[in-house]
Design an enzyme around this catalytic site. Structure first.
Site, short mmCIF file in Angstrom:
data_model
loop_
_atom_site.label_atom_id
_atom_site.label_comp_id
_atom_site.label_asym_id
_atom_site.label_seq_id
_atom_site.Cartn_x
_atom_site.Cartn_y
_atom_site.Cartn_z
N SER A 177 1.47 -4.10 2.92
CA SER A 177 2.32 -5.22 2.49
C SER A 177 3.56 -5.33 3.37
O SER A 177 4.67 -5.61 2.91
CB SER A 177 2.73 -5.03 1.01
OG SER A 177 1.61 -4.81 0.19
N ILE B 186 -3.14 0.60 -2.25
CA ILE B 186 -4.28 1.49 -2.47
C ILE B 186 -4.03 2.89 -1.89
O ILE B 186 -4.78 3.81 -2.16
CB ILE B 186 -5.58 0.91 -1.89
CG1 ILE B 186 -6.81 1.65 -2.45
CG2 ILE B 186 -5.57 0.94 -0.36
CD1 ILE B 186 -8.13 1.04 -2.08
N GLY B 187 -2.98 3.05 -1.11
CA GLY B 187 -2.67 4.38 -0.57
C GLY B 187 -1.20 4.49 -0.22
O GLY B 187 -0.77 5.41 0.47
N GLY B 188 -0.43 3.49 -0.72
CA GLY B 188 0.99 3.43 -0.40
C GLY B 188 1.37 2.08 0.17
O GLY B 188 2.47 1.90 0.71
#
Length: 593
Positions: free
Chosen positions: A226, A246-248
């Site tokens: 993002s 989803i992972g940070g």
């Protein structure tokens, strides 16, 4: 009857077949080259058309802003975009600011920021048309507030490209549930923001829209996925944005760009209409959440979204409204903490920022309790990474191969593209010397069968139970831990999946987690990098130092975590950290005088 003998037949006919085969082979080769050229032309046309759509939207936005300025000679945007979200909503409610002025102010600022940082993929000109009916939404919590949305969030009539060519020219047929709820609350989505190719990266570059830059240092990445959101918000081009994690992917860009970001419990907010390049992966859950300049803005966004409209539009979302009482609580907290997760040694600035925050919390009367992630080495590789790449990365690779691969993804794509038998061989060869690299190679093989996938899901469920049991044993309310940072130099994210241990763990566990900026990198932090050895002393520890070098003045954050479905508790903890940090800065300024 004698068997058919081609050689005898051709020799009797006195025909030389060599040039015939050669011509056939050359013809096939020419056809293949032509097909490849033609396919490349189609790809380039798709990319060019996407860029034309972006450029046209930017031009239309420029024209709209100029027209508004002509019609309103006293219009002054800087006083609007400098307001906090609570101040802005207050002025819109009382009528001292009008939605059209606010929209054009942020549109003008977004255009300015985009020229410097390349953070937008398209201006949503439907936002101007939305103004005609905006007064019907005056009771909405976000009445008249312009909002930015990540590229993969469906907005009717526009692509959700995920940075891959395979998803271009597929405009959404309807708004995502979250966009529909935002509109019902009076918000005005006005811009889509940039992402890394395929989304499964914490950089922010793709071959369609290019590289987004960090607002603090143009030679650094804003983080991802993002990243366009975080860069735009940091520079004032948006006051509130929405991303996925989803992972940070919310927390890392918030950390790298010096803002706040929140990853709720998965499914607390609807993900209907959110695009992905690994759809169907269920081991590590993606969350939809807000990014903003401060925690109060995050909480307001959650309050606005957690309403009956969302629960009706998406019945799979639990009908749990925002618990304002928990969020506003001032009771002392029992806080678990760890400075080092045992997998990645924090950078000097990460560690210092964490220690300073821990000290502030203790002085404020909270109880701090040591906590250590359980079995993180095996869990990170065997449950988290192998879970995300359960298909061996085939689904992601198929999207990437549909077009050119961005430089920030080349290392990841190359790793995923190695044949399985070679990965197994390299695993055996590398394990004695580079165990983490060997483990990553092996986990990228994915799972071998449905039965193995079920076992993995069972192992994840058991691990979640194990962590919650430890949480209960220590009787902690929330958890404080370091947050990855500072922002990386370009081209390191794709080579350092090893540094995701601080963020990816909470996607695997499905615990709410948020980021609060608390400090900046000092000269002393930078000097201490020369002494950094890491936990493993391998190539990844050495690469990490190179990635974060040259970061004096860049923001540093901490991460706040709570148990599943206790999102309000996590935000309440984040607000406490934010307030204590602000108070400490004021005290320092006063003492310096």
């Amino acid at each position: 009857m004698d068997s058919f003998n081609l050689q005898q037949l051709t020799s009797n006919m006195n025909i030389n077949w060599t040039p015939v085969f050669a011509a056939t082979f050359c013809g096939s080769g020419a056809l293949f080259l032509f097909w490849k050229w033609r396919n490349n032309q189609k790809i380039q046309t798709k990319i060019l058309n996407a860029r034309k759509r972006r450029d046209k939207s930017l031009q239309l936005a420029e024209q709209a802003v100029q027209q508004f300025k002509i019609q309103n000679p006293d219009f002054e945007s800087s006083s609007i975009v400098s307001l906090s979200l609570s101040e802005l909503t207050g002025k819109l409610k009382e009528g001292s600011l009008q939605p059209d002025a606010v929209l054009h102010a942020f549109m003008a600022k977004a255009l300015e920021v985009n020229k410097n940082l390349n953070c937008g993929t398209e201006i949503l000109m439907e936002s101007v048309a939305q103004l005609k009916d905006i007064n019907t939404q005056k009771k909405g919590l976000l009445y008249g507030v312009p909002i930015s949305i990540k590229d993969n969030v469906a907005y009717k009539g526009h692509d959700s490209s995920c940075g891959v060519v395979s998803k271009l020219d597929q405009p959404a047929v309807m708004d995502s549930v979250v966009v529909r709820v935002l509109k019902k609350q009076g918000a005005i989505p006005f811009i889509k923001t940039n992402i890394p190719q395929g989304l499964l990266s914490y950089d922010c570059s793709n071959p369609i829209y290019g590289q987004t830059l960090n607002p603090y240092n143009l030679q650094k990445t804003p983080g991802g996925s993002s990243g366009g959101e975080a860069a735009l918000i940091r520079e004032g081009g948006s006051i509130l944005g929405l991303g996925t994690d989803i992972g940070g992917s919310i927390r890392i860009p918030a950390s790298f760009c010096g803002i706040s970001g929140f990853k709720p419990t998965a499914k607390r907010l609807s993900v209907q209409g959110i695009s992905s390049c690994i759809k169907g992966q269920k081991s590590v859950l993606s969350s939809f959440g807000p990014l903003a300049r401060d925690v109060e803005s995050l909480a307001l966004c959650m309050r606005a979204l957690l309403c009956q409209d969302m629960f009706t539009l998406d019945p799979t979302v639990p009908p749990i409204e925002f618990n304002q009482k928990v969020y506003e609580s001032s009771e002392p907290l029992r806080i678990g903490y760890y400075e080092n997760d045992g997998y990645l040694q924090p950078s000097p600035s990460m560690a210092r920022a964490f220690r300073e925050t821990k000290d502030l919390l203790e002085r404020a009367g909270h109880t701090l309790v040591p906590f250590q992630p359980l079995r993180l080495y095996d869990v990170f590789h065997e449950l988290a990474i192998r879970g995300i790449l359960a298909d061996g990365g085939d689904t992601l690779l198929n999207h990437l191969k549909a077009g050119p691969i961005d430089p920030c993804l080349r290392d990841q794509a190359a790793l995923l593209g190695i044949p399985g038998f070679i990965k197994k061989l390299l695993f055996v060869v590398l394990k004695p010397f580079y165990p983490r690299l060997a483990a990553s190679l092996h986990t990228s093989l994915g799972v071998g069968s449905i039965a193995e996938l079920w076992r993995q899901h069972t192992n994840i469920e058991e691990y979640i139970d194990e962590v919650i049991a430890e949480w209960r044993r220590l009787n902690v309310d929330v958890l404080l831990c370091p947050m990855l940072g500072p922002a990386y130099n370009f081209r390191y994210c794709g080579r350092l999946s090893s540094t995701l241990s601080y963020t990816l763990l909470y996607n695997l566990l499905n615990f709410p987690a948020g980021v609060v900026t608390v400090s900046t990198v000092t000269e002393e932090d930078e000097a201490q990098l020369s002494q950094y050895k890491g936990i493993h002393g391998d190539m990844w520890d050495k690469l990490f130092v190179k990635a974060v070098t040259g970061a004096v003045g860049l923001p540093v954050a901490v991460q706040c975590v709570s148990l599943p479905w206790q999102d309000e508790m996590c935000l309440r903890f984040m607000r406490e950290v934010e307030q204590l940090t602000a108070k400490n800065k004021l005290n320092r300024k006063h003492n310096d005088k």
